[in-house]
Write an enzyme that holds these catalytic residues in place. Structure first.
Site, PDB file in Angstrom:
ATOM      1  N   HIS A   1     -35.082   1.840   7.627  1.00  0.00           N
ATOM      2  CA  HIS A   1     -35.062   0.881   8.728  1.00  0.00           C
ATOM      3  C   HIS A   1     -36.415   0.162   8.773  1.00  0.00           C
ATOM      4  O   HIS A   1     -37.257   0.370   7.893  1.00  0.00           O
ATOM      5  CB  HIS A   1     -34.755   1.599  10.032  1.00  0.00           C
ATOM      6  CG  HIS A   1     -33.283   1.723  10.272  1.00  0.00           C
ATOM      7  ND1 HIS A   1     -32.760   2.245  11.419  1.00  0.00           N
ATOM      8  CD2 HIS A   1     -32.230   1.367   9.508  1.00  0.00           C
ATOM      9  CE1 HIS A   1     -31.438   2.214  11.350  1.00  0.00           C
ATOM     10  NE2 HIS A   1     -31.090   1.699  10.199  1.00  0.00           N
ATOM     11  N   ALA A   2     -36.598  -0.646   9.788  1.00  0.00           N
ATOM     12  CA  ALA A   2     -37.780  -1.517   9.820  1.00  0.00           C
ATOM     13  C   ALA A   2     -39.103  -0.759   9.627  1.00  0.00           C
ATOM     14  O   ALA A   2     -39.915  -1.124   8.787  1.00  0.00           O
ATOM     15  CB  ALA A   2     -37.801  -2.303  11.125  1.00  0.00           C
TER      16      ALA A   2
END
Lengths: 578, 90
Positions: free
Chosen positions: B17-18
């Site tokens: 994820h980010a």
């Protein structure tokens, strides 16, 4: 007065005049530069990139304290996006080889990237489109030589209404003046939502067209706990919400204390409080807020935008939920959508009356393969921790039996392929169709638990669409017909020794906590934001008091009388709350 | 020029994820070697956050990290350490 329903992303109540932020859609001319100006244009680009990176670094410095280390990571991500060498190279190429202006190059590159990320299946990653947009706008502003627009509007406190807020706009809101915000777009796990929670200001997103319909200066209530935005409220509503705001502020104060105390009446009757969640990401914060488990895990997010998830996508989502719950109860509801929302590759016939049409379990029966895929994944995940399986929209005994046959088929298949699962997984049903409530006695013999879905139960019983503004007033959970149905269901549960919980909004409304306990409800599944209120009420009463309240309201013939009585009663018992 | 390759499993809860992808790209960019990341046949530049995100690699995914250049060995070791430490989540 106008009530708008959106997605609650940061709890609390704000009541202030609106300040409507105009959309900041930079107009990008499809401009080209002559060959001799290419080098200068590339320099412009480099300067803008440098400025944008500097801004983000400054933002991280300035807001680290306010937002906390975790949240500030969002901007480290933004900074990394601006340092992406491939992206920078592509921008230079578009300017150099195709002679686009820097603005045009940026908008073209970002348009592609935003399209690509929106096409991903992962719901969380899709919501990163807002981060891409944020970075794009920052670059465009840097090129134009402007900085982020300040929310001017005098010194007084306001609630901010916008079509959309980027994470960096949200982070830099002046919280001494902006006491809440609401936006047309956005989702539960967007970075904007995360930032709002970190700042502790009430926020509602996903309101559709609010920013066009609300004018600066309108009096607006933002209910970030329940996801409501009320425009120009009447006196009564205003009074109610002022009380709620006061109560919320008090709650946040003793929240920590309340979180670790059991939900138990003064005379020692224990109530179980579970949370309703949509995404696995919400489970951790729900437990943090005091939930003892998950009473409703909606699985519809897996089918977002008409894509059909494969078994592995289902399995990963359930496995993650099981892990997050760490041996606490977890109720997984099977698909609760209509054909219009799923129907990948299959043109769903338009239904004149979708709420009475082929949705939920009915749709699953018509597409057994789709249903089985989900069931296999739920069963596989049940090998890793306690899961209960819940079937929605049940209206007859035949449906329960039919579903159980399909479930046992799936179990046989798993067994033959030596895939582990919990072969005693409790199978329960939602009680949300009035017919099911009336035959609860029969259903209780066939299932392991009931969960009352009051949103649909009220809607179907009173024939009222609660989002239709013209009739929303007629949506009355305290209607005597509803109370009688609830009693029928809860009593049937007690008689057959099966658990009855309630996962509709009614169970999270503190005003109904007393009568629900009095009716015999012992499990509440509610949105995490409402846990402190329900707990507080539970801890303030005795079972005897609650039963007396029920005896009394069963003599009333209309909902208004009941609501007034309940409010009065609650006010006397817990004056600080109502 | 040395090429070093290693298969890694994403054990952290949220996959790439980010935040984890940011850390991944930060580490990769500290090295001069070319770094490629492969997942199910899809190969991306390990120094590009945009491309890493587009892998949509979830928990349990297996990534092949391939570095070629003078400091390939160190680059792969540093990335492996980050992945195995589950990106320091929690």
């Amino acid at each position: 007065m106008q009530v708008k329903v959106g997605i609650p992303v940061s709890p609390g109540i704000a009541i202030e005049r609106a300040f409507v932020l105009e959309a900041e859609e930079p107009y990008i001319a499809e401009r080209f530069v002559p060959p001799e100006a290419v080098a200068a244009e590339q320099q412009r680009l480099e300067r803008a990139l440098e400025q944008a990176r500097a801004e983000i670094r400054e933002l991280q410095e300035r807001y680290r304290e306010v937002l906390g280390g975790e949240t500030i990571q969002i901007f480290r991500f933004h900074e990394m996006l601006l340092r992406d060498a491939d992206m920078v190279q592509e921008l230079h190429r578009l300017i150099g080889a195709e002679q686009l202006s820097a603005e045009y190059a940026i908008s073209r590159v970002f348009r592609r990237k935003i399209q690509a990320i929106r096409a991903l299946r992962d719901e969380y990653l899709r919501q990163r489109d807002a981060d891409f947009q944020d970075v794009e706008r920052r670059l465009l502003r840097a090129l134009a030589g402007t900085t982020q627009r300040e929310h001017k509007g005098g010194e007084e406190e306001v609630v901010l209404i916008a079509h959309d807020l980027t994470p960096s706009q949200t982070a830099t809101l002046d919280t001494s003046r902006i006491v809440g915000f609401a936006t047309d777009v956005g989702g539960r796990t967007s970075h904007t939502a995360i930032v709002a929670r970190a700042l502790g200001i009430p926020a509602v997103v996903g309101l559709g067209t609010a920013s066009a319909e609300i004018a600066s200066g309108d009096l607006v209530i933002i209910d970030g706990t329940r996801g409501r935005v009320i425009v120009n409220p009447d006196e009564e509503t205003l009074k109610e919400y002022r009380a709620r705001r006061r109560q919320f502020i008090e709650f946040t104060r003793d929240l920590a204390e309340l979180r670790d105390l059991p939900a138990e009446t003064r005379d020692g009757h224990r109530v179980t409080i579970l949370a309703n969640v949509e995404f696995p990401e919400e489970i951790g914060p729900a437990l943090e807020a005091g939930a003892e488990g998950i009473g409703l895990y909606r699985t519809e997010f897996l089918y977002a935008e008409g894509q059909e998830p494969d078994e592995e996508a289902h399995f990963r989502a359930y496995l993650r939920a099981v892990e997050e719950c760490d041996n606490r109860p977890l109720v997984v509801r099977t698909l609760d959508l209509g054909a219009d929302k799923v129907g990948a590759g299959m043109a769903a016939p338009r239904e004149a009356n979708p709420f009475l049409g082929c949705r939920s379990i009915r749709y699953c029966f018509q597409r057994p393969e789709l249903f089985k895929t989900q069931l296999r994944a739920i069963l596989r995940a049940s090998a890793y921790g306690p899961i209960k399986l819940m079937l929605p929209m049940i209206a007859s005994l035949e449906e329960v039996r039919k579903a159980k046959v399909i479930i046992s088929d799936v179990m046989d298949e798993l067994e033959q392929s030596h895939v582990p699962f919990d072969d005693r997984i409790p199978i329960g049903i939602m009680i949300e169709v009035p017919a099911a409530a009336l035959i609860a006695e029969f259903l209780a013999r066939e299932v392991a638990f009931f969960s009352i879905g009051t949103n649909d139960l009220v809607q179907y019983t009173l024939a009222v669409d609660r989002v239709n503004e013209r009739v929303a007033e007629l949506y009355q959970p305290a209607h005597p017909a509803i109370l009688r149905l609830l009693l029928t269901v809860i009593e049937a549960g007690w008689r057959h020794g099966i658990e009855v919980s309630m996962c509709g909004e009614m169970s999270g409304e503190a005003i109904y906590t007393i009568p629900l306990i009095g009716l015999g409800l012992r499990t509440f599944s509610i949105s995490p934001g409402t846990i402190p209120e329900v707990k507080k009420v539970t801890r303030s009463i005795t079972l005897r008091e609650a039963e007396e309240v029920v005896d009394r309201i069963f003599t009333f013939s209309d909902a208004r009388q009941t609501d007034n009585y309940l409010r009065e009663k609650a006010r006397r018992i817990i004056p600080e709350l109502f | 020029m040395p090429t070093v390759e290693r298969e890694l499993e994403l054990k952290n809860r949220y996959g790439l994820h980010a935040r984890p992808a940011t850390l991944f790209a930060e580490v990769a960019n500290r090295y001069t070697s070319e770094i490629k990341v492969e997942k199910d046949g899809q190969v991306v530049n390990g120094k590009s956050i945009f491309e890493l995100i587009m892998l949509a690699a979830e928990q349990g995914s297996r990534l092949v990290v391939r570095a070629s250049g003078e400091d390939a060995e160190q680059a792969v070791a540093a990335i492996a350490e980050l992945v195995e430490a589950r990106f320091h989540e929690e």
